[in-house]
Design a protein around this motif. Structure first.
Motif, PDB file in Angstrom:
ATOM      1  N   GLN A 196      37.051  33.401  43.154  1.00  0.00           N
ATOM      2  CA  GLN A 196      35.710  34.151  43.170  1.00  0.00           C
ATOM      3  C   GLN A 196      35.540  34.647  44.666  1.00  0.00           C
ATOM      4  OE1 GLN A 196      35.961  30.790  41.995  1.00  0.00           O
ATOM      5  NE2 GLN A 196      35.407  31.880  39.997  1.00  0.00           N
ATOM      6  N   THR A 197      36.477  34.353  45.506  1.00  0.00           N
ATOM      7  CA  THR A 197      36.652  34.809  46.855  1.00  0.00           C
ATOM      8  C   THR A 197      37.998  34.866  47.530  1.00  0.00           C
ATOM      9  OG1 THR A 197      34.279  33.676  47.391  1.00  0.00           O
ATOM     10  CG2 THR A 197      35.901  34.595  49.385  1.00  0.00           C
ATOM     11  N   VAL A 198      38.218  36.011  47.915  1.00  0.00           N
ATOM     12  CA  VAL A 198      39.609  36.066  48.616  1.00  0.00           C
ATOM     13  C   VAL A 198      39.339  36.304  50.055  1.00  0.00           C
ATOM     14  CG1 VAL A 198      41.644  37.800  48.923  1.00  0.00           C
ATOM     15  CG2 VAL A 198      40.685  37.320  46.767  1.00  0.00           C
ATOM     16  N   GLN A 199      39.839  35.438  50.852  1.00  0.00           N
ATOM     17  CA  GLN A 199      39.392  35.182  52.543  1.00  0.00           C
ATOM     18  C   GLN A 199      40.289  35.903  53.240  1.00  0.00           C
ATOM     19  OE1 GLN A 199      38.531  31.561  53.971  1.00  0.00           O
ATOM     20  NE2 GLN A 199      36.770  31.275  52.616  1.00  0.00           N
ATOM     21  N   THR A 200      41.576  36.474  52.662  1.00  0.00           N
ATOM     22  CA  THR A 200      42.612  37.063  53.593  1.00  0.00           C
ATOM     23  C   THR A 200      42.877  38.524  53.482  1.00  0.00           C
ATOM     24  OG1 THR A 200      43.986  36.453  51.595  1.00  0.00           O
ATOM     25  CG2 THR A 200      43.806  34.671  53.525  1.00  0.00           C
ATOM     26  N   ILE A 201      41.798  39.366  53.287  1.00  0.00           N
ATOM     27  CA  ILE A 201      41.960  40.776  53.225  1.00  0.00           C
ATOM     28  C   ILE A 201      42.199  41.043  54.599  1.00  0.00           C
ATOM     29  CG2 ILE A 201      40.785  42.969  52.917  1.00  0.00           C
ATOM     30  CD1 ILE A 201      41.803  41.579  50.266  1.00  0.00           C
ATOM     31  N   ASP A 202      43.499  41.932  54.861  1.00  0.00           N
ATOM     32  CA  ASP A 202      43.753  42.353  56.260  1.00  0.00           C
ATOM     33  C   ASP A 202      44.094  43.839  56.208  1.00  0.00           C
ATOM     34  OD1 ASP A 202      46.164  42.113  55.003  1.00  0.00           O
ATOM     35  OD2 ASP A 202      46.877  40.753  56.677  1.00  0.00           O
ATOM     36  N   SER A 203      43.895  44.659  55.236  1.00  0.00           N
ATOM     37  CA  SER A 203      44.238  45.980  55.305  1.00  0.00           C
ATOM     38  C   SER A 203      43.605  46.748  54.249  1.00  0.00           C
ATOM     39  CB  SER A 203      45.678  46.169  54.752  1.00  0.00           C
ATOM     40  OG  SER A 203      45.936  46.204  53.519  1.00  0.00           O
ATOM     41  N   PRO A 204      43.369  48.140  54.194  1.00  0.00           N
ATOM     42  CA  PRO A 204      42.531  48.907  53.276  1.00  0.00           C
ATOM     43  C   PRO A 204      43.117  48.762  51.854  1.00  0.00           C
ATOM     44  CG  PRO A 204      42.507  50.138  55.520  1.00  0.00           C
ATOM     45  CD  PRO A 204      43.465  48.879  55.492  1.00  0.00           C
ATOM     46  N   LYS A 205      44.430  48.994  52.114  1.00  0.00           N
ATOM     47  CA  LYS A 205      45.287  48.983  50.641  1.00  0.00           C
ATOM     48  C   LYS A 205      45.195  47.592  49.953  1.00  0.00           C
ATOM     49  CE  LYS A 205      50.371  49.174  49.212  1.00  0.00           C
ATOM     50  NZ  LYS A 205      50.884  47.974  49.782  1.00  0.00           N
ATOM     51  N   LEU A 206      45.055  46.510  50.605  1.00  0.00           N
ATOM     52  CA  LEU A 206      44.847  45.326  49.795  1.00  0.00           C
ATOM     53  C   LEU A 206      43.639  45.276  49.347  1.00  0.00           C
ATOM     54  CD1 LEU A 206      46.525  42.866  49.148  1.00  0.00           C
ATOM     55  CD2 LEU A 206      45.672  41.693  51.316  1.00  0.00           C
ATOM     56  N   MET A 207      42.330  45.619  49.984  1.00  0.00           N
ATOM     57  CA  MET A 207      41.069  45.888  49.488  1.00  0.00           C
ATOM     58  C   MET A 207      41.039  46.601  48.439  1.00  0.00           C
ATOM     59  SD  MET A 207      37.665  45.463  51.312  1.00  0.00           S
ATOM     60  CE  MET A 207      38.055  45.956  52.804  1.00  0.00           C
ATOM     61  N   LYS A 208      41.714  47.905  48.514  1.00  0.00           N
ATOM     62  CA  LYS A 208      41.573  48.852  47.354  1.00  0.00           C
ATOM     63  C   LYS A 208      42.247  48.386  45.939  1.00  0.00           C
ATOM     64  CE  LYS A 208      40.810  53.084  49.985  1.00  0.00           C
ATOM     65  NZ  LYS A 208      41.428  54.002  51.066  1.00  0.00           N
ATOM     66  N   ALA A 247      35.422  48.757  52.541  1.00  0.00           N
ATOM     67  CA  ALA A 247      34.476  47.745  51.654  1.00  0.00           C
ATOM     68  C   ALA A 247      33.304  48.576  50.830  1.00  0.00           C
ATOM     69  CB  ALA A 247      33.912  46.738  52.305  1.00  0.00           C
ATOM     70  N   THR A 248      32.523  49.557  51.882  1.00  0.00           N
ATOM     71  CA  THR A 248      31.495  50.181  51.225  1.00  0.00           C
ATOM     72  C   THR A 248      31.825  51.327  49.946  1.00  0.00           C
ATOM     73  OG1 THR A 248      31.445  52.137  53.128  1.00  0.00           O
ATOM     74  CG2 THR A 248      30.260  50.148  53.412  1.00  0.00           C
ATOM     75  N   GLU A 249      33.153  51.689  50.232  1.00  0.00           N
ATOM     76  CA  GLU A 249      33.886  52.593  49.035  1.00  0.00           C
ATOM     77  C   GLU A 249      34.016  51.829  47.804  1.00  0.00           C
ATOM     78  OE1 GLU A 249      36.848  54.458  50.892  1.00  0.00           O
ATOM     79  OE2 GLU A 249      35.496  55.258  52.371  1.00  0.00           O
ATOM     80  N   CYS A 250      34.094  50.322  47.897  1.00  0.00           N
ATOM     81  CA  CYS A 250      34.696  49.601  46.806  1.00  0.00           C
ATOM     82  C   CYS A 250      33.577  48.911  46.059  1.00  0.00           C
ATOM     83  CB  CYS A 250      35.663  48.817  47.380  1.00  0.00           C
ATOM     84  SG  CYS A 250      37.087  49.352  47.875  1.00  0.00           S
ATOM     85  N   SER A 251      33.266  49.541  44.911  1.00  0.00           N
ATOM     86  CA  SER A 251      32.190  48.726  44.007  1.00  0.00           C
ATOM     87  C   SER A 251      32.491  47.268  43.391  1.00  0.00           C
ATOM     88  CB  SER A 251      31.697  49.735  43.138  1.00  0.00           C
ATOM     89  OG  SER A 251      32.669  50.131  42.517  1.00  0.00           O
ATOM     90  N   ASN A 252      33.826  46.847  43.562  1.00  0.00           N
ATOM     91  CA  ASN A 252      34.063  45.717  42.764  1.00  0.00           C
ATOM     92  C   ASN A 252      34.419  44.520  43.624  1.00  0.00           C
ATOM     93  OD1 ASN A 252      33.999  46.105  39.944  1.00  0.00           O
ATOM     94  ND2 ASN A 252      34.990  47.916  40.792  1.00  0.00           N
TER      95      ASN A 252
END
Ligand SMILES: *Cc1c(COP(=O)(O)O)cnc(C)c1O
Length: 203
Positions: free
Chosen positions: A65-77, A119-124
């Motif tokens: 439900q949560t991923v706490q370890t995002i550390d780059s835009p690439k991973l977030m996308k 994050a604001t560009e990512c709707s999911n």
């Protein structure tokens, strides 16, 4: 949050029966195996607290439900795309590295604004807060300045959730404003160390 890495699905069920609803796991593959053994645990919330390899994003989006370890835009996308594909929304937190330690993952505090913009560009994905792991020390007071720094950064950025503090320094983390503490050893006991390799032939 109960950190159940290296413990069995049975340990997760037991903790759930005892009232735990938030669980932290470090490895996507390890949790996938345990998840398959678990019955439906209504209201249970699973957090990935170990580094996410981008090729595991789809599985992670399905299991956590949560991923706490995002550390780059690439991973977030990547995670956003995986969520889009599967019709899931994943909560994320940014892992921030506050000390210069070579072996650790996490973004620099200066990278946080850019990640918030991504994050604001990512709707999911829904960005809710920050997470950190200070350098290990016997003395919990050594962690406090890092906790305070993370809390300041979150406040500046308008992020509410703060994941900080483990078995040995959770009190200091709570005093500095933690909303999640990640507790493994203090709940489940010592984790098994990897077994030494045994020779194929036993005499
Ligand atoms: C293992 C782990 C924990 C739990 O540590 P304990 O000292 O056993 O409480 C917390 N956070 C992260 C990121 C971990 O990898």
């Amino acid at each position: 949050m109960a950190v159940s890495k290296k413990f069995s699905s049975r340990a997760i069920e037991d903790a759930y029966s005892g009232g735990c609803r938030h669980f932290g796991e470090n490895y996507v593959q390890e949790f996938a195996e345990k998840h398959a053994e678990l019955p439906q645990l209504a209201g249970a919330h699973f957090h990935l607290i170990g580094h996410l390899q981008s090729n595991k994003s789809r599985l992670a989006a399905r299991l956590f439900q949560t991923v706490q370890t995002i550390d780059s835009p690439k991973l977030m996308k990547r995670l956003d795309a995986a969520g889009e594909e599967q019709g899931t929304r994943v909560e994320v937190m940014l892992e921030v590295k506050l000390a210069e330690e070579q072996s650790k993952t996490g973004c620099a505090p200066a990278d946080v604004p850019q990640l918030i913009a991504t994050a604001t560009e990512c709707s999911n994905v829904v960005l809710t807060g920050l997470m950190t792991i200070p350098p290990w020390s016997e003395d919990p007071e050594q962690s406090r300045p890092y906790f305070r720094q993370l809390a300041g950064l979150a406040r500046q950025c308008g992020l509410k959730q703060l994941s900080m503090g483990m078995s040995n320094d959770l009190e200091a983390a709570i005093e500095e404003g933690a909303t999640y503490i990640r507790v493994g050893t203090a709940l489940f006991g010592q984790r098994q160390r990897p077994k030494p390799k045994t020779s194929a032939v036993s005499l």
